[in-house]
Write a protein that holds these residues in place. Structure first.
Motif, short mmCIF file in Angstrom:
data_model
loop_
_atom_site.label_atom_id
_atom_site.label_comp_id
_atom_site.label_asym_id
_atom_site.label_seq_id
_atom_site.Cartn_x
_atom_site.Cartn_y
_atom_site.Cartn_z
N LEU A 264 79.69 -10.88 -31.09
CA LEU A 264 80.59 -10.06 -30.27
C LEU A 264 79.84 -9.16 -29.31
CD1 LEU A 264 83.29 -9.10 -32.93
CD2 LEU A 264 83.57 -10.63 -30.97
N THR A 265 78.64 -8.76 -29.66
CA THR A 265 77.84 -7.90 -28.77
C THR A 265 77.02 -8.69 -27.76
OG1 THR A 265 76.10 -7.83 -30.46
CG2 THR A 265 77.71 -6.03 -30.46
N SER B 224 76.54 -10.50 -24.49
CA SER B 224 77.24 -10.50 -23.20
C SER B 224 77.62 -11.91 -22.77
CB SER B 224 76.37 -9.84 -22.13
OG SER B 224 75.13 -10.55 -21.99
N LEU C 106 81.08 -12.77 -24.21
CA LEU C 106 82.19 -12.12 -23.52
C LEU C 106 82.46 -12.75 -22.16
CD1 LEU C 106 81.38 -8.39 -24.40
CD2 LEU C 106 82.98 -9.95 -25.54
N ASN C 107 81.40 -13.11 -21.44
CA ASN C 107 81.59 -13.77 -20.15
C ASN C 107 82.23 -15.15 -20.32
OD1 ASN C 107 80.42 -11.60 -18.80
ND2 ASN C 107 78.37 -12.49 -18.86
#
Length: 299
Positions: A81-82, A84, A87-88
């Motif tokens: 989850l951390t 990047s 998330l992208n």
């Protein structure tokens, strides 16, 4: 094999209790056991993925497997989850999938409505063309698709990959929706028009609610295909910043040359990728049958 007899109690109106012999067929019992075994075989990989997502990688790689979460940890999920990149890729997948669903349902619905409700010149040829396009292997189109998207400047773009997904999913979706549209009698619309409704209002108030299960089922199909698609996205989205989730998941393999594959994080990422699918299905499954009876009565 002889049938097994069991006693069941029956209460008569005067209050007397009678015993009745009920036959339990061994074949039915065997089929139930077989169904249970097949269900366990199907569920086990999903359970193992979720269990591995909350298990430390050192323990996951041990010789003796553990089938219960004795060493529960959230560090694998936190690590994913951390990231990047995750998330992208999540944002890219959500945009591509959402746009694909909207366009596929819009185009396929009107096409299915046209070939089911109206007779026009070239109708049969159109139906055969849709079926023929569905049989084309996707791998044979990669070079042409790449050149086309590159010439239009749509490589690594949401609209580019979404357009290809729409073209890929429309043929089967048209066939799926055609069955739903053909299953709704046109006499319902005609009866509503006799009651004073115009044709568009009769369609929207009577026929369209009955087609809701078909639209939802088609939306589920489009969602699963667009969310999990890998090969076309690998060709059309070469940039690292434009990866979808299946492409991003491959980054664990590219990093394995230096530090090996962290299978716990791979399973954690796979679990997180599966979460939107589960949420989407839970959201729509209650609505897949809600339109079966709604709209049949005017008012």
């Amino acid at each position: 094999m002889s049938a097994v007899l069991t006693d069941t109690a029956t209460v008569t109106p005067p209050g007397r209790v009678l015993l009745r012999r009920q036959r339990v067929r061994p074949g039915k019992v065997l089929l139930s056991v077989l169904g249970l075994v097949l269900a366990l075989v199907w569920v086990f990989p999903v359970y193992w993925m979720m269990l591995s997502a909350v298990t430390p990688d050192a323990i996951l790689g041990s010789v003796t497997p553990s089938f219960l979460p004795w060493n529960f940890t959230l560090s694998n999920l936190e690590s994913v989850l951390t990231d990047s990149g995750f998330l992208n890729a999540l944002g890219m997948s959500l945009m591509v999938t959402g746009l694909t669903i909207v366009l596929v349902l819009a185009f396929a619905f009107f096409a299915a409505l046209a070939i089911s409700r109206w007779r026009f010149r070239g109708r049969k040829s159109f139906i055969l063309t849709v079926l023929f396009i569905q049989m084309l292997p996707a791998e044979g189109l990669f070079i042409a698709q790449y050149q086309m998207m590159s010439s239009l400047g749509l490589l690594n773009q949401v609209i580019g990959i979404s357009a290809l997904y729409v073209a890929m999913l429309i043929p089967f979706t048209v066939w799926m929706l055609r069955g739903f549209v053909a299953g709704v009698p046109i006499e319902l619309e005609e009866a509503a028009m006799v009651d004073g409704l115009s044709r568009p209002r009769a369609f929207l108030r009577i026929t369209f609610p009955l087609l809701a299960p078909g639209l939802i089922a088609s939306g589920v199909y489009a969602f699963l295909q667009a969310w999990n698609e890998f090969t076309t996205a690998l060709v059309i989205l070469p940039a690292e910043s434009a990866q979808t989730l299946p492409i991003w998941l491959r980054s664990f393999l590219s990093a394995s040359a230096n530090r090996g594959i962290n299978w716990a994080e791979v399973m954690a990422a796979s679990t997180l990728i599966a979460v939107p699918v589960i949420v989407f299905f839970l959201f729509v499954q209650g609505r897949m049958t809600s339109g079966l009876v709604s709209g049949a009565v005017k008012g």
